[in-house]
Design a protein around this motif. Structure first.
Motif, PDB file in Angstrom:
ATOM      1  N   LYS A  93       1.057  -0.769  -0.117  1.00  0.00           N
ATOM      2  CA  LYS A  93       0.275   0.251   0.184  1.00  0.00           C
ATOM      3  C   LYS A  93       0.293   1.328   0.031  1.00  0.00           C
ATOM      4  CE  LYS A  93      -3.702  -2.743   1.961  1.00  0.00           C
ATOM      5  NZ  LYS A  93      -4.723  -2.962   3.728  1.00  0.00           N
ATOM      6  N   CYS A  94       1.302   1.355  -1.430  1.00  0.00           N
ATOM      7  CA  CYS A  94       2.753   2.445  -1.178  1.00  0.00           C
ATOM      8  C   CYS A  94       1.615   3.778  -2.350  1.00  0.00           C
ATOM      9  CB  CYS A  94       3.842   1.968  -1.759  1.00  0.00           C
ATOM     10  SG  CYS A  94       3.758   1.011  -3.452  1.00  0.00           S
ATOM     11  N   ALA A  95       0.905   3.877  -3.103  1.00  0.00           N
ATOM     12  CA  ALA A  95       0.454   4.471  -3.554  1.00  0.00           C
ATOM     13  C   ALA A  95      -0.814   5.743  -2.955  1.00  0.00           C
ATOM     14  CB  ALA A  95       0.098   4.310  -5.039  1.00  0.00           C
ATOM     15  N   VAL A  96      -1.009   6.792  -3.542  1.00  0.00           N
ATOM     16  CA  VAL A  96      -1.709   7.172  -2.977  1.00  0.00           C
ATOM     17  C   VAL A  96      -2.584   8.063  -3.698  1.00  0.00           C
ATOM     18  CG1 VAL A  96      -2.329   9.716  -1.722  1.00  0.00           C
ATOM     19  CG2 VAL A  96      -0.358   8.445  -0.623  1.00  0.00           C
ATOM     20  N   LYS A  97      -3.747   7.690  -4.089  1.00  0.00           N
ATOM     21  CA  LYS A  97      -4.644   8.585  -5.358  1.00  0.00           C
ATOM     22  C   LYS A  97      -5.462  10.084  -4.826  1.00  0.00           C
ATOM     23  CE  LYS A  97      -6.864   8.204  -9.369  1.00  0.00           C
ATOM     24  NZ  LYS A  97      -5.943   8.261 -10.470  1.00  0.00           N
TER      25      LYS A  97
END
Length: 150
Positions: A93-97
């Motif tokens: 869970k290493c992305a931010v939208k």
């Protein structure tokens, strides 16, 4: 409040007026870099690597503390196909939208996105803090994805 945000946009517009994209980026980078003390940068570099823990913690912190600047955002997963350091079969869970970037929407300026946000933030995280970051804005729907570790 809204007045403070509008004032920040005015300052940002003035900061890029009559400057090249590189000059704008360098100016923004200087401001961002001076916000963090050298000791804090060193601690960040030693504590947070581009591994599962470091990338996920950065994504979580961003999703919790960044919405005031950019609007609603949520953490997303990435797999080995997206980032080669993620082991096959795992998801980090290493992305931010960012659903609709408030900065881009209110400024209406692609140059402000690139020169005052995308490029300086990528440099700050990658060069100064040692955490690769890829910011992937979508100019059509005004969304942006931040991928830590990429």
């Amino acid at each position: 409040g809204p007045e403070a945000y509008d004032g920040m946009l005015e300052v940002a517009h003035a900061q890029q007026w009559g400057r090249s994209l590189q000059q704008t980026e360098d100016s923004a980078m200087s401001v961002i870099d001076n916000l963090l003390p050298e000791e804090g940068k060193a601690r960040f570099r030693s504590a947070l690597k581009a591994d599962k823990f470091g990338t996920e913690l950065n994504a979580l912190i961003t999703a919790v503390f960044f919405p005031f600047m950019v609007g609603k955002c949520q953490v997303e997963e990435r797999k080995h196909e997206d980032l080669e350091q993620i082991p096959e079969g795992e998801a980090w869970k290493c992305a931010v939208k960012i659903e609709k970037c408030r900065w881009l929407e209110r400024s209406g300026c692609v140059g402000m996105c690139a020169g005052l946000c995308k490029r300086p933030m990528q440099r700050m995280f990658g060069e100064v803090l040692g955490m690769p970051l890829s910011m992937e804005p979508n100019m059509e729907d005004l969304s942006c994805t931040m991928v830590f570790g990429k």
